[in-house]
Design a protein around this motif. Sequence first.
Motif, PDB file in Angstrom:
ATOM      1  N   ILE A 195      -7.612   4.447  11.278  1.00 49.43           N
ATOM      2  CA  ILE A 195      -8.710   4.271  10.319  1.00 49.43           C
ATOM      3  C   ILE A 195      -8.351   4.955   9.000  1.00 49.43           C
ATOM      4  O   ILE A 195      -8.483   4.384   7.918  1.00 49.43           O
ATOM      5  N   ALA A 196      -7.856   6.204   9.118  1.00 52.66           N
ATOM      6  CA  ALA A 196      -7.517   6.976   7.927  1.00 52.66           C
ATOM      7  C   ALA A 196      -6.461   6.252   7.105  1.00 52.66           C
ATOM      8  O   ALA A 196      -6.576   6.119   5.881  1.00 52.66           O
ATOM      9  N   ALA A 197      -5.432   5.743   7.783  1.00 49.99           N
ATOM     10  CA  ALA A 197      -4.358   5.051   7.081  1.00 49.99           C
ATOM     11  C   ALA A 197      -4.879   3.770   6.431  1.00 49.99           C
ATOM     12  O   ALA A 197      -4.490   3.421   5.321  1.00 49.99           O
ATOM     13  N   SER A 198      -5.795   3.092   7.102  1.00 54.04           N
ATOM     14  CA  SER A 198      -6.290   1.814   6.585  1.00 54.04           C
ATOM     15  C   SER A 198      -7.079   1.977   5.301  1.00 54.04           C
ATOM     16  O   SER A 198      -7.033   1.114   4.433  1.00 54.04           O
ATOM     17  N   GLY A 199      -7.844   3.069   5.199  1.00 52.62           N
ATOM     18  CA  GLY A 199      -8.665   3.222   3.998  1.00 52.62           C
ATOM     19  C   GLY A 199      -8.251   4.398   3.139  1.00 52.62           C
ATOM     20  O   GLY A 199      -8.955   4.743   2.198  1.00 52.62           O
ATOM     21  N   MET A 200      -7.130   5.036   3.465  1.00 54.92           N
ATOM     22  CA  MET A 200      -6.633   6.229   2.779  1.00 54.92           C
ATOM     23  C   MET A 200      -7.710   7.315   2.727  1.00 54.92           C
ATOM     24  O   MET A 200      -8.035   7.867   1.683  1.00 54.92           O
ATOM     25  N   HIS A 201      -8.258   7.624   3.885  1.00 52.80           N
ATOM     26  CA  HIS A 201      -9.295   8.654   3.987  1.00 52.80           C
ATOM     27  C   HIS A 201      -8.683  10.006   4.344  1.00 52.80           C
ATOM     28  O   HIS A 201      -7.647  10.055   4.998  1.00 52.80           O
ATOM     29  N   ASN A 202      -9.356  11.058   3.934  1.00 53.65           N
ATOM     30  CA  ASN A 202      -8.897  12.415   4.263  1.00 53.65           C
ATOM     31  C   ASN A 202      -9.264  12.767   5.706  1.00 53.65           C
ATOM     32  O   ASN A 202     -10.283  12.315   6.212  1.00 53.65           O
ATOM     33  N   LYS A 228       2.591  13.750  11.231  1.00 55.23           N
ATOM     34  CA  LYS A 228       3.890  13.129  10.956  1.00 55.23           C
ATOM     35  C   LYS A 228       3.905  11.670  11.389  1.00 55.23           C
ATOM     36  O   LYS A 228       4.560  10.845  10.776  1.00 55.23           O
ATOM     37  N   CYS A 229       3.184  11.387  12.473  1.00 55.74           N
ATOM     38  CA  CYS A 229       3.084   9.998  12.921  1.00 55.74           C
ATOM     39  C   CYS A 229       2.408   9.137  11.869  1.00 55.74           C
ATOM     40  O   CYS A 229       2.729   7.967  11.697  1.00 55.74           O
ATOM     41  N   LEU A 230       1.475   9.738  11.189  1.00 56.58           N
ATOM     42  CA  LEU A 230       0.656   8.976  10.252  1.00 56.58           C
ATOM     43  C   LEU A 230       1.483   8.325   9.155  1.00 56.58           C
ATOM     44  O   LEU A 230       1.268   7.170   8.799  1.00 56.58           O
ATOM     45  N   THR A 231       2.483   9.065   8.618  1.00 62.16           N
ATOM     46  CA  THR A 231       3.286   8.476   7.533  1.00 62.16           C
ATOM     47  C   THR A 231       3.978   7.209   8.001  1.00 62.16           C
ATOM     48  O   THR A 231       4.262   6.337   7.191  1.00 62.16           O
ATOM     49  N   GLY A 232       4.250   7.121   9.299  1.00 59.96           N
ATOM     50  CA  GLY A 232       4.945   5.951   9.831  1.00 59.96           C
ATOM     51  C   GLY A 232       4.090   4.695   9.870  1.00 59.96           C
ATOM     52  O   GLY A 232       4.623   3.598   9.995  1.00 59.96           O
ATOM     53  N   ILE A 233       2.767   4.838   9.782  1.00 62.84           N
ATOM     54  CA  ILE A 233       1.941   3.629   9.839  1.00 62.84           C
ATOM     55  C   ILE A 233       1.374   3.278   8.471  1.00 62.84           C
ATOM     56  O   ILE A 233       0.587   2.356   8.349  1.00 62.84           O
ATOM     57  N   LEU A 234       1.789   4.015   7.444  1.00 60.72           N
ATOM     58  CA  LEU A 234       1.330   3.657   6.098  1.00 60.72           C
ATOM     59  C   LEU A 234       2.233   2.552   5.551  1.00 60.72           C
ATOM     60  O   LEU A 234       3.429   2.556   5.802  1.00 60.72           O
ATOM     61  N   PRO A 235       1.682   1.604   4.806  1.00 62.27           N
ATOM     62  CA  PRO A 235       2.503   0.536   4.242  1.00 62.27           C
ATOM     63  C   PRO A 235       3.493   1.088   3.212  1.00 62.27           C
ATOM     64  O   PRO A 235       3.273   2.172   2.666  1.00 62.27           O
ATOM     65  N   GLU A 236       4.559   0.316   2.964  1.00 61.94           N
ATOM     66  CA  GLU A 236       5.530   0.729   1.945  1.00 61.94           C
ATOM     67  C   GLU A 236       4.879   0.740   0.572  1.00 61.94           C
ATOM     68  O   GLU A 236       3.872   0.086   0.344  1.00 61.94           O
ATOM     69  N   VAL A 242       3.636  -1.899  15.124  1.00 59.66           N
ATOM     70  CA  VAL A 242       2.508  -2.799  15.401  1.00 59.66           C
ATOM     71  C   VAL A 242       1.264  -2.310  14.658  1.00 59.66           C
ATOM     72  O   VAL A 242       0.532  -3.089  14.054  1.00 59.66           O
ATOM     73  N   ILE A 243       1.062  -0.992  14.706  1.00 59.50           N
ATOM     74  CA  ILE A 243      -0.114  -0.426  14.032  1.00 59.50           C
ATOM     75  C   ILE A 243       0.024  -0.648  12.536  1.00 59.50           C
ATOM     76  O   ILE A 243      -0.926  -1.021  11.863  1.00 59.50           O
ATOM     77  N   ARG A 244       1.244  -0.449  12.031  1.00 59.47           N
ATOM     78  CA  ARG A 244       1.468  -0.590  10.596  1.00 59.47           C
ATOM     79  C   ARG A 244       1.140  -2.013  10.115  1.00 59.47           C
ATOM     80  O   ARG A 244       0.589  -2.198   9.037  1.00 59.47           O
ATOM     81  N   GLU A 245       1.455  -3.004  10.954  1.00 61.75           N
ATOM     82  CA  GLU A 245       1.129  -4.390  10.612  1.00 61.75           C
ATOM     83  C   GLU A 245      -0.370  -4.530  10.353  1.00 61.75           C
ATOM     84  O   GLU A 245      -0.791  -5.124   9.357  1.00 61.75           O
ATOM     85  N   ARG A 246      -1.157  -3.938  11.262  1.00 61.05           N
ATOM     86  CA  ARG A 246      -2.614  -4.033  11.123  1.00 61.05           C
ATOM     87  C   ARG A 246      -3.078  -3.295   9.874  1.00 61.05           C
ATOM     88  O   ARG A 246      -3.929  -3.777   9.130  1.00 61.05           O
ATOM     89  N   VAL A 247      -2.495  -2.113   9.651  1.00 58.03           N
ATOM     90  CA  VAL A 247      -2.887  -1.324   8.480  1.00 58.03           C
ATOM     91  C   VAL A 247      -2.573  -2.097   7.207  1.00 58.03           C
ATOM     92  O   VAL A 247      -3.382  -2.149   6.279  1.00 58.03           O
TER      93      VAL A 247
END
Lengths: 515, 369
Positions: free
Chosen positions: A219-226, A242-250, A420-425
Motif C-alpha cells: 500500500i505504502a509503495a503504491s501511494g508513496m505513503h509514510n 529494504k524490501c520496500l525499495t525493491g517493489i518501487l517502480p523505476e 510480481v508485487i512491483r508489477e501491481r505497484v
Amino acid sequence: MYSCVMSGTIFGIQGVLIQVEADLSDGLPGFHMVGYLSGEVRESSERIRTAIRNSGFELPPKRVVINLSPADIRKNGAGFDLPIAVAMLISLGYIPEAYTRDILFIGELGLNGAVLPMNGVLAIVDEAVKQGYRYVVVSTENANEASLIPGIHVIGVDSLEVLVQILNADVKITPIDSPHVMMIRADQSIRQKQDTIPQSFINFKDFKGQPLIRRAMEIAASGMHNILMTGPPGAGKTMAAKCLTGILPELNHEESMEITKIYSIRGLFDSRQGLIRTRPFRAPHHTITSTSLIGGGVYPVPGEITLAHHGVLFLDELPEFNKNVIEVLRQPLEDGHVVVNRLQASYHFPADVMLIAAMNPCPCGCYPDRTKCSCSVQQIRHYQGKVSRAILDRMDLMLRIQPVKYQDILDHKEEEDSEVIRERVCRVHRLQKKRYRKYGYYYNSQLTMDGIREFCVLDRESKDYMQSIFEKHDLSARGYHRLLKLARTIADMDGEEDIYIRHVSEAAAYRIIQE
Amino acid sequence: MEDTFYYYFLTCLWSLTPIRLHEIVDYYGGPKEFYEASEKDYEGIHKKTIQTILRTKSEDSLLRNWENLRRDTVRFIPCNSPDYPKEFLQLPDYPFGIYIEGKLPHELDPEGGRSPRIAVVGARNGTTYGRETAFRYAKELAMSGCRIISGLASGIDGAAHAGCLDGQGYTIGILGSGIHKIYPKENYKLYLSMRERGGILSEYPPDLEPYAHLFPRRNRLISILADYVLVVEAKKKSGSLITVDYALEQGKTVGAVPGRPCDVLSEGCNHLIRQGAACVTDACDVLEELADNPGFLTVRKDQVPVNLSLGLAQDEKKVYSVLRLEPQFVDDIITAIDFPVWKTVSILSELEIKGVVRQDPHQFYYRIQ
C-alpha cells in the motif's frame, strides 16, 4: 591583452554559468582575482601559475587581473582553475581565441598541469546545454558524467598541455585520436548504452510470514505513503524497509536526471553506471545533525532528505534521534521540498521522500510481551513520547511488527516475489500519474485539498461510516484527510473508481492509533 | 480560632502515623489542648516528633492554607462533624478530618436505607484482560445500584472507576495524596468526571505531593467504607492485599476474580480464593452475596445486561470467533482465517467501530465479552 572564456558553478543544486575574464597588462607584476570569491577560489592563483609554468609555458612578469562574473554570486569550489588558466593562455597567445568560443571549461588543476575531476559537473553541463553551448572541456574522469546530458560534445583531457595542443587545431572540426583525450560526441551519449543496474534490495520472496507488513508495504509503495513500524529488536523492521525499495517502480528519465544531478553535486555518483535508475534508499544513523539531514552549511548543500528525493528515507530507531532533528522534518514532509535561507539567497532543495521510520515500543523493546518486558508504564510513555504528535500525524501507516515464528521460518510456502508485487505497484502508479497529470503531482499522498475534494469521493454509506470513525477516534482535520488519501490508494489497488467502506475501514486500521 | 481549625492542624501532621497521633492527642485531652500546648508541655514525646509538631505549627503556610481552604471547592470535614462518615469512626486510627470533592456516599443514600458499596481493587500494571474485567464488573454493579470505591490508581482502579461512570453509577476515589495533586496524571480526566458525578476523598491536605509511603495507609479507608472488597488482579505481594488484610480485620466480605495458575498477576487472587475468599466469575456473584444483607436497598439484578446476539454478518462472525479475551497480534488473526489480508483487517476495523472489538496496544485485537 583581454580574453574571456565560460565556466560554471553550483548554486544550491542548480548549475550557473560564470564568465571568466583575464587581462594581462604592463605594470608592476602581480596576480589579482576579483568577483566575490571564496577562500578556495582565491587560493587557486598559486596553483594556476605553477601549473602553467610546469606545462611548459612561459609566464612573463606582467600584471594579471582575473574577474569572475556575475559578481553577485559567491564562487566556491576548485572548478575555476582550468578556465582561468585557459583565459590567461589566450591572453598570452598560446591559444587562438576564435577556437574557444562556444566551449565551456570546468576542472581543477594540479601543480604538474594535470586536469582533475570535480563534483557537480552534471548540473553545470545541463545548464550550459539549456543556454546553447555545444562543447564542454572537463577532466577525463568527468567525461562520462558530462556526456549523460544529451546534445553536447564532451572533450575529456588529462592535462593542460594536451588541452593547448588540441585547442590549437579547431576541435570542432578535426577529430582527435590521442590516449590523453576522451572525446564523446553528442550522438554517442552514454545514456543509450546503459542496461538496468544490478539492484541491492532484499526480495520479498525471502520475507517469511508477517502478512500485515507485506500488505502494508505494498500500500505504502503504491501511494508513496509514510510508514512507522513499531516492534521489538530483530522483528524485521530494517529488512522490511529494504524490501520496500525493491517493489518501487523505476525512475522515469526526468526524475533520474534530477537525482543524478544531486548525487553529482554531493560527489556520491559513479559515472560509469550512467544515470541513477533505482530509487534512492538513504538510512542515516541516528546521530545525524539537523543540518546534514535537511541540508545547509555556509554554502548550502543538500542533505540526506534531498539525497532520498523520489525514494526512501529510512530512519531506524526514531526515538534515538535528537528531538529537534526529527522536528525539522515537519515542513519538508508536508511540502516536499526544503528551503534553506541565507542572507544572500534562499536555496530550494527538492525533498519528495517516502519516510519509513522504525522504533522499539519501549526502552527494552519487548512491550507488550510482559513476560520479557519489565519497563514501567512511565518508561514506555516517556520513550514513545520522544516522537511528537506532529510527526506521528504525518505517518500514514502505523504498523506493529512482531518477530517471525519458528514455523514461518521453517515453512517452505512460496511467498510472492518482489517482481510480481512491483508489477501491481507500477499499475497503480500509472493510474495515479494519469489521473493527476494536469495537477502537478504524481501520487495519492501528495493530493492537495482540492484534489481530495475531487478524487476522494465517498458514497453515502461510507460517508456515514467515516463519520462514526471520526467521532469514535476523535480525529484531527489532518488525520481525516490523511485517512482519505490512504483509502484512495487502497481503492486504486482494488481497481475501484469510488471509495467504499472496506477501503476506509482498512485504512483506519493502519492509520489510527488510539491512546 | 474556631474548633475546626484544630482538626485541620492535625491533618497537616501527616508525617506522623495516625495511630501515634491519636495517642498523643488523647494524652493531651483533645485537639485544641494539643495545639495550644507549649514546648515544655510536650514531655515524654519523642524529640523528633516534637520537632515536627513545632515546625508545622510555626509554618506560615499553615494559616495561609487554612484561609485558602475556605475559597476552595474542596470541603474539609472534621471527625466531630455529623457529615463525617460514621464508618471511619470504627477505625482505631480514623482520620481527624477528611477532604472531599463531590459527594460522600452516605450523603446520597435515602433515609433508612443504603446502597451497597463495593471496593474494586487490583494491580496498577494489570493486563488488558484485567482492566476490561474490572471495567465490566464495575459497570454492571453500578447499573444494579451499587456504589464503587477504589483508589484512583492506574490499571485496575482506574478501569473500575471508569466502568462505574459508564454505568451511570456513583464512584468515589480515595487518594494517597492531596486532592490537588492527582497521581498518576493520566487519571486527571477521570478525576474531572468523578468530581462531577462521584466523589474524591483524601485524608491529606489538598496540596500534599504524592509520597509512596502514604499510599498503603489510605487502603484502610477504602475497605472500611466498602461492604465488599473485590480483587481483580493482584501479584503475590501487592498493595491490593493490604486492602484485603484491612477488610478481613474489619469483618468485610472479600471476593477475588480467579486467573490462570501460571499468571503472575493472578497469583494473589488465586491465593485469596484458596484461603476462603469468594470466587467471583460474574458480577451476579457479588450481588447474590449482598442480597442476604437486609440493611441494603434492593439491588436490581435484572439490570445486568445480557449479551444478546451481536448482529454480525457471516464474515464478521468468522473473524469474531477467532478473537480471544486477551489481545492477539493481528498477524496471528490473519493466519488463523483464510481471508485475504485486506478483508480480515477491514473487518476487524469495522468490528471496532461497532464496539465489540478493541485494540491494546495498536494492532493487538481482543473481543469484549
